[in-house]
Design an enzyme around this catalytic site. Structure first.
Site, short mmCIF file in Angstrom:
data_model
loop_
_atom_site.label_atom_id
_atom_site.label_comp_id
_atom_site.label_asym_id
_atom_site.label_seq_id
_atom_site.Cartn_x
_atom_site.Cartn_y
_atom_site.Cartn_z
N CYS A 1 -0.61 -0.59 -2.91
CA CYS A 1 0.25 0.38 -2.22
C CYS A 1 0.58 1.54 -3.16
O CYS A 1 -0.29 2.35 -3.46
CB CYS A 1 1.48 -0.30 -1.65
SG CYS A 1 2.31 0.73 -0.39
N HIS B 1 -0.38 -4.67 1.38
CA HIS B 1 0.32 -5.59 0.48
C HIS B 1 -0.30 -6.99 0.55
O HIS B 1 0.18 -7.86 1.28
CB HIS B 1 1.81 -5.65 0.84
CG HIS B 1 2.55 -4.44 0.41
ND1 HIS B 1 3.14 -4.32 -0.83
CD2 HIS B 1 2.78 -3.27 1.05
CE1 HIS B 1 3.71 -3.14 -0.93
NE2 HIS B 1 3.51 -2.48 0.19
N GLU C 1 0.01 -9.34 -1.36
CA GLU C 1 0.97 -10.37 -1.78
C GLU C 1 1.80 -10.88 -0.61
O GLU C 1 2.51 -11.89 -0.74
CB GLU C 1 1.87 -9.85 -2.89
CG GLU C 1 3.03 -8.98 -2.48
CD GLU C 1 2.66 -7.55 -2.12
OE1 GLU C 1 3.56 -6.77 -1.76
OE2 GLU C 1 1.44 -7.21 -2.20
#
Length: 241
Positions: free
Chosen positions: A114, A209, A211
């Site tokens: 990002c 993202h 994660e």
């Protein structure tokens, strides 16, 4: 065998409460190091330091993740500030741009997430759209949308299909930085991944993202590249002038 050591950039929150303590804190969401661990790496958090020490710090790790976060100050790409651009994160900008520069100079495997992708683009002379509509519908809430890989790219080799990804951003890559190519788009044409096409080094940025997802393919590729490089001679850090 030791797991590859992946450094993750962190940032400082000026006020964080822990019981009776209310102190400045260097932090990063747990999803980043959990994803590194799930992908087979060992994670170490890199707090802000003097930019001139970036090369020294990176001599100790096998790969680097630049985490998501606030907008990159448009001063770094020579643009006037749009009213919708967030407040400057000056310390973080200088530290992470220095980390990116040191990683690129040494050939350290690098993944930008990002803001990290946007900072990678800026570090190589690119620019950003300071505001785009339609990607963030509810403040503070991650949304999902499909991204389409560009055939023949590193990203397409990792994720060949159109994939739904978790995303939260209002800025995006405009003019590409030196030596970078686009490796994924959103349906509306927004740049969603960039990379260095030189197969001898690993440089990849994704706008979303990972994660926040269970798909470890992107991070696993960074860990694999870090493992391949781990046994090579480490670069010697040059002291800052």
């Amino acid at each position: 065998m030791h797991r590859p050591l992946i450094g993750i950039s962190t940032y400082v929150e000026a006020s964080t409460r822990y019981g009776v303590w209310d102190l400045p804190t260097a932090l990063v969401p747990t999803g980043y190091y959990e994803l590194v661990q799930a992908a087979g790496g060992a994670a170490v958090l890199l707090p802000p330091d003097e930019p001139g020490r970036a090369a020294e710090v990176l001599c100790r790790v096998d790969g680097l993740v630049i985490a998501g976060g606030p907008d990159v100050d448009p001063v770094h790409y020579g643009a006037a500030r749009d009213p919708r651009t967030g407040a400057p994160a000056t310390v973080r900008d200088h530290w992470e741009l220095a980390l990116i520069g040191a990683a690129l100079a040494s050939g350290l495997p690098l993944l930008g997430i990002c803001r990290g992708m946007q900072a990678l683009n800026v570090a190589l002379g690119g620019t950003l759209h300071q505001h785009i509509d339609g990607h963030v519908d509810t403040p503070g809430v991650t949304s999902w949308h499909p991204v389409r890989p560009v055939p023949g790219t590193r990203y397409a080799a990792l994720v060949p299909e159109e994939a739904e990804v978790p995303t939260y951003h209002h800025q995006a890559v405009d003019r590409l930085g030196r030596g970078l190519i686009v490796s994924a788009h959103a349906v509306d044409g927004t740049v969603e991944a960039i990379e260095d096409p030189d197969g001898s080094r690993y440089v990849l940025g994704v706008q979303w993202h990972p994660e926040r997802d269970k798909d470890t393919r992107v991070m696993a590729s960074l860990v694999e590249a870090a493992a391949a490089r781990r046994d090579l001679p480490k670069p010697v850090a040059v002291p800052a002038p």
